[in-house]
Design a protein around this motif. Structure first.
Motif, PDB file in Angstrom:
ATOM      1  N   HIS A   1       3.861  -7.680  -7.899  1.00 27.83           N
ATOM      2  CA  HIS A   1       5.065  -6.952  -8.088  1.00 27.83           C
ATOM      3  C   HIS A   1       5.268  -5.865  -7.283  1.00 27.83           C
ATOM      4  O   HIS A   1       6.378  -5.371  -6.744  1.00 27.83           O
ATOM      5  CB  HIS A   1       5.177  -6.818  -9.536  1.00 27.83           C
ATOM      6  N   VAL A   2       4.050  -4.810  -7.359  1.00 28.64           N
ATOM      7  CA  VAL A   2       4.244  -3.533  -6.520  1.00 28.64           C
ATOM      8  C   VAL A   2       4.323  -3.761  -4.937  1.00 28.64           C
ATOM      9  O   VAL A   2       4.990  -3.150  -4.272  1.00 28.64           O
ATOM     10  CB  VAL A   2       2.952  -2.662  -7.003  1.00 28.64           C
ATOM     11  N   GLN A   3       3.514  -4.840  -4.727  1.00 28.79           N
ATOM     12  CA  GLN A   3       3.641  -5.190  -3.252  1.00 28.79           C
ATOM     13  C   GLN A   3       4.938  -5.524  -2.832  1.00 28.79           C
ATOM     14  O   GLN A   3       5.867  -5.140  -1.761  1.00 28.79           O
ATOM     15  CB  GLN A   3       2.814  -6.230  -2.789  1.00 28.79           C
ATOM     16  N   THR A   4       5.826  -6.302  -3.810  1.00 23.16           N
ATOM     17  CA  THR A   4       7.206  -6.700  -3.470  1.00 23.16           C
ATOM     18  C   THR A   4       8.212  -5.457  -3.705  1.00 23.16           C
ATOM     19  O   THR A   4       9.085  -5.389  -2.743  1.00 23.16           O
ATOM     20  CB  THR A   4       7.731  -7.628  -4.363  1.00 23.16           C
ATOM     21  N   MET A   5       7.935  -4.487  -4.277  1.00 19.79           N
ATOM     22  CA  MET A   5       8.582  -3.146  -4.351  1.00 19.79           C
ATOM     23  C   MET A   5       8.441  -2.690  -3.045  1.00 19.79           C
ATOM     24  O   MET A   5       9.468  -1.959  -2.460  1.00 19.79           O
ATOM     25  CB  MET A   5       8.251  -2.502  -5.452  1.00 19.79           C
ATOM     26  N   TYR A   6       7.099  -2.594  -2.552  1.00 20.89           N
ATOM     27  CA  TYR A   6       7.006  -1.688  -1.268  1.00 20.89           C
ATOM     28  C   TYR A   6       7.728  -2.365  -0.193  1.00 20.89           C
ATOM     29  O   TYR A   6       8.353  -1.766   0.762  1.00 20.89           O
ATOM     30  CB  TYR A   6       5.613  -1.809  -0.889  1.00 20.89           C
ATOM     31  N   GLU A   7       7.598  -3.960  -0.174  1.00 19.08           N
ATOM     32  CA  GLU A   7       8.328  -4.552   1.090  1.00 19.08           C
ATOM     33  C   GLU A   7      10.183  -4.191   0.926  1.00 19.08           C
ATOM     34  O   GLU A   7      10.445  -4.026   1.832  1.00 19.08           O
ATOM     35  CB  GLU A   7       8.179  -6.139   0.873  1.00 19.08           C
ATOM     36  N   GLU A   8      10.732  -4.217  -0.182  1.00 14.80           N
ATOM     37  CA  GLU A   8      11.829  -3.971  -0.387  1.00 14.80           C
ATOM     38  C   GLU A   8      12.155  -2.557   0.263  1.00 14.80           C
ATOM     39  O   GLU A   8      13.161  -2.312   0.876  1.00 14.80           O
ATOM     40  CB  GLU A   8      12.418  -4.341  -1.691  1.00 14.80           C
TER      41      GLU A   8
ATOM     42  N   ALA B   1       1.305   8.029  -2.648  1.00 10.82           N
ATOM     43  CA  ALA B   1       0.378   7.633  -3.789  1.00 10.82           C
ATOM     44  C   ALA B   1      -0.710   6.897  -3.427  1.00 10.82           C
ATOM     45  O   ALA B   1      -1.731   6.975  -3.834  1.00 10.82           O
ATOM     46  CB  ALA B   1       1.266   7.036  -4.842  1.00 10.82           C
ATOM     47  N   PHE B   2      -0.584   5.916  -2.393  1.00 11.64           N
ATOM     48  CA  PHE B   2      -1.604   5.121  -2.013  1.00 11.64           C
ATOM     49  C   PHE B   2      -2.304   5.483  -0.654  1.00 11.64           C
ATOM     50  O   PHE B   2      -3.107   4.830  -0.262  1.00 11.64           O
ATOM     51  CB  PHE B   2      -0.959   3.595  -1.876  1.00 11.64           C
ATOM     52  N   GLN B   3      -1.994   6.700  -0.329  1.00 11.41           N
ATOM     53  CA  GLN B   3      -2.411   7.187   0.937  1.00 11.41           C
ATOM     54  C   GLN B   3      -2.628   6.113   1.993  1.00 11.41           C
ATOM     55  O   GLN B   3      -3.821   5.683   2.535  1.00 11.41           O
ATOM     56  CB  GLN B   3      -3.992   7.834   0.720  1.00 11.41           C
ATOM     57  N   CYS B   4      -1.340   5.459   2.356  1.00 17.12           N
ATOM     58  CA  CYS B   4      -1.404   4.478   3.440  1.00 17.12           C
ATOM     59  C   CYS B   4      -0.024   4.781   4.349  1.00 17.12           C
ATOM     60  O   CYS B   4       0.970   5.537   3.942  1.00 17.12           O
ATOM     61  CB  CYS B   4      -1.170   3.203   2.770  1.00 17.12           C
ATOM     62  N   CYS B   5       0.118   3.859   5.232  1.00 16.80           N
ATOM     63  CA  CYS B   5       1.373   3.978   6.154  1.00 16.80           C
ATOM     64  C   CYS B   5       1.865   2.698   6.858  1.00 16.80           C
ATOM     65  O   CYS B   5       0.960   1.980   7.491  1.00 16.80           O
ATOM     66  CB  CYS B   5       1.056   5.201   7.066  1.00 16.80           C
ATOM     67  N   GLY B   6       2.899   2.156   6.422  1.00 13.72           N
ATOM     68  CA  GLY B   6       3.332   0.978   6.974  1.00 13.72           C
ATOM     69  C   GLY B   6       2.625  -0.417   6.475  1.00 13.72           C
ATOM     70  O   GLY B   6       1.893  -0.241   5.544  1.00 13.72           O
TER      71      GLY B   6
ATOM     72  N   HIS C   1      -4.800   4.233  10.432  1.00 15.90           N
ATOM     73  CA  HIS C   1      -3.759   3.414   9.891  1.00 15.90           C
ATOM     74  C   HIS C   1      -4.390   2.595   8.844  1.00 15.90           C
ATOM     75  O   HIS C   1      -5.666   2.069   8.696  1.00 15.90           O
ATOM     76  CB  HIS C   1      -3.294   2.492  10.722  1.00 15.90           C
ATOM     77  N   LYS C   2      -3.803   2.732   7.613  1.00 13.98           N
ATOM     78  CA  LYS C   2      -4.006   2.009   6.434  1.00 13.98           C
ATOM     79  C   LYS C   2      -2.766   1.114   5.955  1.00 13.98           C
ATOM     80  O   LYS C   2      -1.789   1.784   5.776  1.00 13.98           O
ATOM     81  CB  LYS C   2      -4.503   2.698   5.321  1.00 13.98           C
ATOM     82  N   SER C   3      -3.198  -0.087   5.850  1.00 11.48           N
ATOM     83  CA  SER C   3      -1.874  -1.001   5.413  1.00 11.48           C
ATOM     84  C   SER C   3      -1.759  -0.715   4.149  1.00 11.48           C
ATOM     85  O   SER C   3      -2.580  -0.806   3.270  1.00 11.48           O
ATOM     86  CB  SER C   3      -2.131  -2.521   5.789  1.00 11.48           C
ATOM     87  N   CYS C   4      -0.233  -0.718   3.722  1.00  9.74           N
ATOM     88  CA  CYS C   4      -0.080  -0.419   2.240  1.00  9.74           C
ATOM     89  C   CYS C   4      -0.223  -1.575   1.475  1.00  9.74           C
ATOM     90  O   CYS C   4      -0.492  -1.273   0.233  1.00  9.74           O
ATOM     91  CB  CYS C   4       1.358   0.219   2.271  1.00  9.74           C
ATOM     92  N   ILE C   5       0.060  -2.696   2.043  1.00 11.57           N
ATOM     93  CA  ILE C   5      -0.084  -3.953   1.481  1.00 11.57           C
ATOM     94  C   ILE C   5      -1.417  -4.121   0.814  1.00 11.57           C
ATOM     95  O   ILE C   5      -1.773  -4.544  -0.410  1.00 11.57           O
ATOM     96  CB  ILE C   5       0.373  -5.316   2.104  1.00 11.57           C
ATOM     97  N   ASP C   6      -2.654  -3.729   1.900  1.00 10.81           N
ATOM     98  CA  ASP C   6      -4.054  -3.909   1.430  1.00 10.81           C
ATOM     99  C   ASP C   6      -4.423  -2.889   0.293  1.00 10.81           C
ATOM    100  O   ASP C   6      -4.904  -3.129  -0.496  1.00 10.81           O
ATOM    101  CB  ASP C   6      -4.711  -3.737   2.672  1.00 10.81           C
ATOM    102  N   GLU C   7      -3.839  -1.710   0.705  1.00  9.72           N
ATOM    103  CA  GLU C   7      -4.050  -0.730  -0.167  1.00  9.72           C
ATOM    104  C   GLU C   7      -3.703  -0.735  -1.877  1.00  9.72           C
ATOM    105  O   GLU C   7      -4.409  -0.279  -2.459  1.00  9.72           O
ATOM    106  CB  GLU C   7      -3.734   0.988   0.332  1.00  9.72           C
TER     107      GLU C   7
END
Length: 190
Positions: free
Chosen positions: A88-95, A117-122, A140-146
Motif C-alpha cells: 500500500h505504501v509503495q503504491t502511494m509512492y508510485e502514484e 521520511a525514508f531517506q531515499c530518492c526515486g 542513490h537509494k531506491s524508495c521502493i526498496d527502502e
C-alpha cells in the motif's frame, strides 16, 4: 497443493477476523472503562479523601486490560498484514512519483515527505525527481526498496512486542489458575 493453499488462506482470514473482533473488544473495554470513570454518573463522585478508590482502581485495571488486548492483537496484525502495508505504501509512492512526472509540481509535497521520511530518492534512478530529494542523501537509494525494508523492520518489532505481551498474558493467566487451584486445594485440606 491447491487445497493446502486454500486451507491456509482460510486459516489466515479466520485469524484476521478473530483478531479484529479481539481488537474491537479491547477498544470497547477501554471505552467502557473510561466512560464509566469520567462520564455518566461517576464523574460527579468526589476525588478527594472520600473517593471510592477501590472502584477507581478496578476501572483503571479494566482500561489496562483493554489496552493489553489491543496490544496483543496489534502484534498479530503486524505479522499478518505486513505485506499488504508495504504494498500500500509503495503504491502511494508510485502514484505521487507518476503525478510529479506528469505535471511537475503536482505531488511535489508528497514526494518530498516520502524522500525525507525514508531517506531515499526515486526508483531506478534519482534524476527524474532530484529536486524533491534530501540534500544530505549520499548515493542513490531506491524508495521502493527502502519502503519495504523500513516498514518490514518496524512492523516486525511491533509484532514481536505484541506477541511477547501475549505470551506474558498467557503465562500470567496460567499462573493465576494454578494459584487459584492451590488455594482451593489448601482450603479442602483444612
Amino acid at each position: 497443493m491447491g487445497r493446502l493453499r486454500g486451507g491456509l488462506r482460510c486459516i489466515k482470514y479466520l485469524l484476521l477476523g478473530f483478531n479484529l473482533l479481539f481488537w474491537l473488544a479491547g477498544s470497547a473495554v477501554i471505552a467502557f472503562g473510561l466512560w464509566f470513570r469520567f462520564g455518566g454518573s461517576m464523574k460527579d463522585l468526589p476525588s478527594g479523601d472520600k473517593s471510592p478508590e477501590h472502584l477507581y482502581v478496578g476501572l483503571y485495571v479494566l482500561v489496562g486490560a483493554g489496552a493489553l488486548m489491543m496490544a496483543v492483537t496489534t502484534g498479530v496484525f503486524a505479522f499478518i498484514g505486513k505485506d499488504v502495508a508495504i504494498r500500500h505504501v509503495q503504491t502511494m509512492y508510485e502514484e505521487a512519483y507518476h503525478d510529479y512526472l506528469k505535471g511537475r509540481g503536482r505531488g511535489n509535497g508528497t514526494l518530498i515527505t516520502f524522500h525525507s521520511a525514508f531517506q531515499c530518492c526515486g526508483k531506478e534512478s534519482p534524476e527524474p525527481v532530484q529536486p524533491t530529494c534530501p540534500q544530505e542523501l549520499a548515493g542513490h537509494k531506491s524508495c521502493i526498496d527502502e519502503i519495504e525494508s523500513i516498514i518490514s523492520v518496524k512492523l516486525q518489532l511491533i509484532g514481536i512486542v505484541g506477541i511477547g505481551i501475549a505470551g506474558l498474558t498467557i503465562f500470567g493467566m496460567i499462573f493465576s489458575m494454578v494459584l487459584c487451584c492451590a488455594i482451593r486445594n489448601s482450603r479442602d485440606v483444612i
